[in-house]
Write a protein that holds these residues in place. Structure first.
Motif, short mmCIF file in Angstrom:
data_model
loop_
_atom_site.label_atom_id
_atom_site.label_comp_id
_atom_site.label_asym_id
_atom_site.label_seq_id
_atom_site.Cartn_x
_atom_site.Cartn_y
_atom_site.Cartn_z
N LEU A 358 0.82 -1.21 0.00
CA LEU A 358 0.00 0.00 0.00
C LEU A 358 0.85 1.27 0.00
N ASN A 359 2.17 1.12 -0.03
CA ASN A 359 3.08 2.25 -0.19
C ASN A 359 2.85 3.35 0.85
N GLY A 360 2.56 2.97 2.06
CA GLY A 360 2.29 3.95 3.10
C GLY A 360 3.54 4.65 3.57
N THR A 361 3.42 5.95 3.85
CA THR A 361 4.53 6.70 4.43
C THR A 361 4.60 6.40 5.92
N ASN A 362 5.69 6.81 6.56
CA ASN A 362 5.81 6.62 8.00
C ASN A 362 4.68 7.35 8.73
N HIS A 363 4.34 8.55 8.22
CA HIS A 363 3.27 9.32 8.83
C HIS A 363 1.94 8.56 8.71
N LYS A 380 -8.61 7.68 9.32
CA LYS A 380 -7.71 6.74 8.67
C LYS A 380 -6.86 7.47 7.63
N ALA A 381 -5.79 6.84 7.23
CA ALA A 381 -5.01 7.36 6.12
C ALA A 381 -5.85 7.30 4.84
N CYS A 382 -5.51 8.14 3.86
CA CYS A 382 -6.30 8.27 2.64
C CYS A 382 -5.67 7.50 1.48
N CYS A 383 -6.51 6.99 0.63
CA CYS A 383 -6.06 6.31 -0.59
C CYS A 383 -5.91 7.36 -1.68
N VAL A 384 -4.68 7.65 -2.07
CA VAL A 384 -4.41 8.73 -3.02
C VAL A 384 -3.36 8.27 -4.04
N PRO A 385 -3.21 9.01 -5.16
CA PRO A 385 -2.15 8.69 -6.11
C PRO A 385 -0.76 8.90 -5.51
N GLY A 416 -1.59 4.65 -3.13
CA GLY A 416 -1.07 4.27 -1.83
C GLY A 416 -1.78 5.02 -0.73
N CYS A 417 -1.41 4.75 0.49
CA CYS A 417 -2.05 5.36 1.66
C CYS A 417 -1.17 6.48 2.19
N ARG A 418 -1.80 7.64 2.40
CA ARG A 418 -1.07 8.82 2.87
C ARG A 418 -1.84 9.50 3.98
#
Length: 418
Positions: A358-363, A380-385, A416-418
């Protein structure tokens, strides 16, 4: 009509309007909701990423809004104006009843070459042919000719980054020659004063086939900054190694022969390709904004995607189909190519724990962890480009000139999730 979400990121809705076709959207005809809007509660660097990630979604949503049924003209016009602003156009090119002129071969080759513009930082290309004037009669020979290109239609915010003047070779010449290209800084007065010329390029010529190009960027920059002093270019072909002796049979075609029709000369006439950078692209480059890219961790663990292809994985954050059709928006009369493009969009859940794919950042990982403990504290984190790519577009401007422009961040390549 378009709502920006600041505290939560529910799964976005996708309009099934005339201009947008989505693989999993049904029943949303007649209204529009912004797709892939990012959360605002993020750090400064991530905030810039979210703004860039939303660019493609805003375009898709506005195109849908322009074509949706049941909207009043004021709302439709406002949406179209905003979309045109995103494309860097001050207004919609005028509708024409007559078919557009053929796309010059040089422009078609640039477009078919993935829209790659051979000038650093340039994102726009335009082609020009010589505009006939009464001065043409003063240059009866084939070795010397004045070329005039009307570049007055170039927007004032664009800066010339390159300009190539391309000539077709003549097949009936031999020996070594040299092409001299001058910028006519000030025209002369017959019998009174000589013209002021500035040498732009000197190109050696040998018998061959194909084309020859000379650099004219110095003149193009002066024309854009001082349009009232555009006096054209002077082309001269001389014998190589001789002292100022005109070529009797030039290697390149600089003007139409008397025995040649306009139709025959059309494919052989010189073409000026002007490469410019507009203010939007320049601001993005100077601020250091670059195209979004997928994280290394996500690329390295790409093989894990197969593990998530079960039924419930369809609700996980991923890229989904979304096609923008310019013809159904009513823009096919000025957009030459493409007829539409696959924009895609991102939709789905960002569950705890965030998987690597899901390519999530540390944040995003920390935010998801806090949400799992206390959902009321943070969303929750958002599903974005996470990766966007550009598209190239050929269109007719208000002067009926063919323009090739590269638009960044128009197509979603990864989510991914941001």
């Amino acid at each position: 009509m378009i709502e920006t979400l600041t505290n939560e990121c529910p799964a976005p809705s996708v309009p099934e309007a005339l201009s947008v076709r989505s693989g999993n959207a049904r029943g949303y005809r007649g209204f529009c909701v912004l797709v892939d809007v990012g959360c605002v509660e993020i750090s400064g660097g991530s905030r810039r990423i979210m703004r860039g990630a939303c660019a493609c979604a805003v375009v898709c949503a506005l195109v849908a809004l322009c074509a949706a049924t049941g909207l009043d003209e004021a709302t439709r016009a406002a949406a179209e104006k905003q979309l045109l602003a995103l494309l860097g156009l001050p207004r919609r090119p005028a509708r024409r009843s007559a078919p557009p002129p053929p796309v010059p071969r040089a422009m078609r080759l640039l477009y078919e070459g993935s829209g790659a513009i051979p000038a650093a930082a340039a994102n726009t290309a335009r082609s020009y042919h010589h505009t006939p004037t009464e001065l043409d009669a003063r240059f009866p020979g084939e070795h010397r000719f004045r070329l005039f290109f009307n570049v007055s239609g170039v927007p004032t915010d664009e800066v010339a980054r390159g300009a190539d003047l391309t000539f077709q070779r003549a097949l009936d010449a031999d020996g070594a020659q040299r092409l001299l290209l001058y910028d006519v800084v000030r025209p002369g007065r017959r019998g009174k004063t000589a013209p002021i010329l500035r040498l732009l390029d000197s190109v050696p010529l040998l018998p061959s086939e194909g084309t020859v190009s000379a650099d004219a960027v110095g003149a193009a920059r002066r024309w854009l900054s001082e349009p009232q002093h555009n006096h054209g270019l002077l082309v001269r072909v001389i014998e190589e190694g001789e002292q100022d002796i005109d070529a009797k049979k030039p290697h390149v075609r600089v003007r139409r022969r008397v025995s040649e029709s306009e139709e025959e000369f059309r494919e052989r006439q010189p073409v000026l390709l002007l490469y410019t950078e507009d203010s939007r692209a320049r601001a993005a480059r100077e601020s250091g904004q670059t195209r979004l890219s997928r994280s290394k961790r996500g690329v390295q663990r790409r093989g894990h995607r197969a593990h998530h292809r079960r039924k419930e994985a369809r609700e996980i954050c991923q890229r989904r189909p979304l096609y923008v059709d310019f013809a159904e928006v009513g823009w096919s009369d000025w957009i030459v190519a493409p007829h539409g493009y696959d924009a895609y969009y991102c939709q789905g859940d960002c569950p705890f724990p965030l998987a690597d794919h899901l390519n999530g950042t540390n944040h995003a990982i920390v935010q998801t962890l806090v949400n799992s403990v206390n959902p009321a504290a943070v969303p929750k984190a958002c599903c974005v480009p996470t990766q966007l790519s550009s598209i190239s577009m050929l269109y007719m401007d208000e002067q009926n000139q063919v323009v090739l422009k590269n638009y960044q961040d128009m197509m979603v390549m990864g989510c991914g999730c941001r």
